[in-house]
Design a protein around this motif. Structure first.
Motif: not given
Length: 324
Positions: A168, A172, A192, A205-208, A216
């Motif tokens: 990370e 983000g 990000a 919106t976000h990631y993992r 996403q």
């Protein structure tokens, strides 16, 4: 999503295969003719958000709709778009190769349009995909959610060089690192994520990360205006991108000229994982403080965000304001 080939970081680095940032819209998706071809509509929708100024020139072949080769900081970068929506975007530079599988469920063939965008219309239910190699050595993988029936979670399986891993970046996104510890060797980054609706508004919106897959999620709501364009960007990096939010820009603008360099360096440079780049960034901030401070004040008045483009040794090569 974007892939980038360059040592860079997205607010800090982005990944060396895909790269992404929200740019001022140049056209409205609503203005696209109803009888336009699917490929034309798909390209116009994403280009209204990203623009076309930074799309790299590319050539076609029997195995891929587009391959772009460019020199970035004296090194050759090659970006290849897959022949179908279920294939992989690849980025190669300095002996490193990264690939990312597009989230298509149909084998839609890729088509390069006049603006240089490679589109895969109807790649999944209520979804178009697109790929844009960029002149800075990166590549955007763009997902267009055409209506509320489109899935809001997309999976991008990654293939990294042996020994490389994601970490990370604190903003983000993720760094692609071949080593760990106090002085990691960063070979690329994933910016990000961002998403924009048909009215030009940001969509959360976000990631993992699940194993070797980047996931996403785009958080649409009843107020979201479709179509929505979302992007992950990866690069094999030559640059680190330091981004300042509206609130951070206001804090920079409030600083006095004598204290600006200290405030800016503490806010951003200290977050760069490479010690040499962090120190170089702090020094460059001091040398260019007057210009950077003036830009921050202008951006604060316009309620805009700011991005700095920093080399991997910390030299600030460029800075700009952008709508956010």
């Amino acid at each position: 999503m974007s892939l980038f080939i360059a040592h860079r970081r997205t607010a800090m680095c982005g990944m060396a295969l895909l790269a992404g940032m929200t740019l001022l819209a140049t056209a409205s998706p609503a203005a696209i003719a109803d009888d336009a071809a699917p490929s034309t509509r798909a390209a116009a929708t994403v280009e209204a958000v990203t623009g076309t100024a930074d799309i790299a020139a590319s050539s076609s072949s029997t195995s891929a709709p587009a391959t772009a080769t460019m020199l970035v900081e004296g090194k050759e970068v090659k970006i290849t778009a897959p022949s179908t929506a279920t294939g992989r975007v690849t980025a190669e530079a300095a002996g490193s190769r990264i690939s990312m599988k597009l989230p298509g469920s149909a084998g839609t063939p890729g088509l390069k349009t006049e603006g240089g965008t490679i589109v895969y219309p109807g790649a999944a239910p209520s979804t178009d995909l697109a790929v844009q190699p960029t002149t800075d050595g990166g590549v955007r993988a763009l997902v267009t959610l055409k209506d509320s029936a489109a899935a809001t979670e997309r999976r991008f399986p990654l293939s990294l060089p042996d020994g490389a891993a994601l970490q990370e970046d604190g903003f983000g996104g993720y760094l692609i690192s071949e080593t760990t510890g106090d002085d990691p060797k960063i070979i690329g980054s994933i910016d990000a994520p961002w998403a924009t609706d048909a009215k030009g508004r940001s969509v959360p919106t976000h990631y993992r990360v699940e194993g070797d897959t980047l996931v996403q999620t785009v958080e649409t709501s009843a107020d979201t205006a479709f179509p929505v364009v979302a992007d992950p960007k990866v690069s094999l990096g030559w640059y680190i991108y330091l981004r300042f939010s509206k609130s951070e820009v206001k804090d920079l603008a409030k600083a006095t000229m004598p204290t600006f360099a200290v405030v800016a360096a503490a806010m951003a440079c200290g977050k760069i994982p490479n010690p040499a780049a962090s120190a170089g960034c702090a020094a460059a901030t001091g040398l260019q403080a007057a210009s950077l401070w003036s830009q921050a004040k202008d951006a604060a008045k316009a309620k805009q965000c700011v991005e700095w483009k920093v080399t991997y040794v910390g030299v600030i090569k460029d800075w700009k304001r952008y709508k956010c």
